[in-house]
Design a protein around this motif. Structure first.
Motif: not given
Length: 518
Positions: A167-175, A456-458, A465-472
């Motif tokens: 699952p990728v919640s914002h696949f528009e970013a890839a396109i 963060g991806l899902a 998202q904030t919690k996941a990306f802070q850990e990244v």
């Protein structure tokens, strides 16, 4: 996704149409505005200086940012869709992108009646062909990791149903970043020479002529779907690897616009400027698959040994480039309290000494692209690092084709690349940092980072998202996959004659909105 708010999306679409009709914004996606220049005028030509020309016109072998091939690719192929600075979607050749299950099952709907520049239809089957080709490892496309997430595609007329491996919640970013350019399947099946001589896309321009190491002349595509765009009759592209010379040429009237290394560099030259705030930046990536960077201490030592502020003084006139302190853009909640490794000469020497005592002195080759700024950067880093004991650094400067090959094949020790989280950092960071991702150039595998990247991806909510990306961000600083040494805003500096400058995504540019005053 934006499609969850149809009323808001409709209001935004109407606002965008009014803005385009009035021509009041130099860049309506990135907050770069100037005084109203009146409605767009059709006709005339504009000249823009790139850093380098593409080696091929095959969309799979070009990159969609100002520093590389955005001007060429967006002119010949247009866009399926665009993401703005806040992560919203604007549609081009496509008219919708929806997911039915939070990011695994998707549907891309194209506009009706689309045609390539040779009159043949652009349908979902053409998109499938291009995306499958991107994912083919034999082709060696830098977009391969993005397209490789697609596990199945079913085209029906103008509709492409597809599924992802996760699952990728914002696949528009890839396109937006890597899968936006669609060429005629029939033309791609011909010889590379034939395609480069007459590329067939559905963008606002078609190739008129191309003199290698000279001018590329693009002329208006009369069959472009979004009439009366493009406004220009002709777009002339040249290349110059020296940023000072590029800016000087625009300032003297020899061109209308040129790529700049940063917003401040373009402003210092007295030019108008469009530049997104992406976070991340230019990234010296360590190859952890081979010595010396298979030892985390070597990576940490080099990250602490380089005085980035001193390097940046050699990168741009007056040292105007920005030295990032965080992984994400300044002010982003994803940064939390984590900062990037800082210059610490004593700590770096201690680590170098530890490694040498174990029979592992730090010796490696630092590879760069053959731009003036690239050469200055690696030579400045080499000079600093060779002052340490138990360290020996050599420099290798390669042309674009050779550097890309070395990057894709992962045969480097330390090489210049880019890491741009953007408004939706999940996919760029997953592809660039996840342990098993083919786009993970460093090869660093960190289970804690991998877990955070997948979360963060899902995630579909901002708190998750904030919690996941802070850990990244925390794990990024700890395992040191590379050294982010400048924000490198990928700016466009332009004169008062050029209007309609609109950036999107990770420093890509529309060319159908450009127009010139007379």
């Amino acid at each position: 996704m934006k499609t969850k708010h149809p009323v808001r999306a409709a209001v935004a679409a109407v606002a965008a149409m009014l803005l385009a009709a009035c021509g009041s914004a130099a860049d309506d996606s990135n907050g770069n505005r100037r005084a109203d220049a009146g409605p767009p005028r059709s006709g005339g030509s504009a000249s823009v200086i790139q850093t380098s020309e593409p080696r091929r016109l095959d969309p799979a072998l070009m990159s969609n940012d100002l520093g590389t091939n955005a001007l060429v690719g967006n002119s010949l192929y247009g866009q399926l869709l665009r993401t703005d600075a806040k992560g919203g979607i604007q549609y081009g050749l496509a008219k919708s992108l929806t997911t039915s299950d939070g990011g695994t099952t998707w549907k891309l709907q194209l506009r009706d009646g689309l045609k390539f520049s040779d009159g043949t239809p652009l349908d979902a089957a053409a998109v499938k062909f291009n995306w499958a080709r991107l994912a083919d490892p034999q082709l060696g496309s830098q977009s391969g990791p993005f397209a490789g997430l697609v596990t199945s595609m079913t085209p029906t007329g103008q509709t492409l149903a597809f599924k992802l491996a996760l699952p990728v919640s914002h696949f528009e970013a890839a396109i937006d970043q890597a899968m936006n350019w669609i060429a005629s399947p029939q033309s791609l099946k011909g010889s590379p020479q034939a395609f480069d001589g007459k590329p067939i896309g559905a963008g606002p321009f078609v190739l008129d002529s191309w003199t290698r190491s000279g001018q590329m002349v693009l002329k208006k595509n009369p069959a472009y779907y979004d009439a009366p765009r493009p406004y220009l009759d002709k777009l002339v592209l040249t290349a110059n690897q020296d940023s000072v010379q590029r800016a000087a040429t625009v300032k003297s009237g020899g061109a209308d616009a040129a790529f700049a290394n940063s917003r401040s560099e373009a402003e210092k030259a007295g030019l108008n400027v469009a530049a997104p705030k992406l976070g991340g930046g230019l990234f010296m990536v360590f190859n952890s698959r081979i010595a010396p960077f298979n030892d985390v201490r070597a990576r940490q030592a080099v990250a602490e040994a380089v005085d980035r502020a001193a390097v940046l003084k050699t990168l741009t006139p007056g040292g105007t480039a920005e030295m990032p302190k965080t992984l994400y853009a300044d002010g982003s909640p994803y940064n939390g309290d984590t900062t990037l490794p800082t210059y610490d000469k004593a700590a770096a020497q201690k680590l170098f000494d530890q490694l040498a005592a174990e029979g592992k002195p730090v010796r490696f080759t630092l590879t760069s692209y053959s731009t003036t700024e690239g050469r200055r950067t690696v030579e400045a880093m080499q000079s600093q690092l060779n002052q340490y004991k138990n360290v020996k650094v050599q420099v290798e400067v390669l042309d674009f084709s050779a550097a890309v090959t070395k990057t894709v094949q992962k045969t480097f020790q330390m090489i210049t690349t880019g890491l741009y989280p953007g408004a939706h950092p999940g996919l760029p960071l997953y592809l660039g940092l996840y342990g098993k991702s083919p786009g993970n150039l460093s090869g660093v595998v960190d289970p804690q980072m991998d877990t955070a990247l997948l979360k963060g991806l899902a995630a579909t909510d901002e708190a998750g998202q904030t919690k996941a990306f802070q850990e990244v961000g925390r794990r990024f600083s700890a395992v040191a996959p590379g050294l982010i040494y400048t924000r490198y805003e990928l700016a466009l500096g332009y004169d008062n004659r050029l209007h309609g400058v609109q950036l999107y995504g990770n420093a890509a540019i529309r060319t159908d909105t450009l127009w010139v005053s007379r």
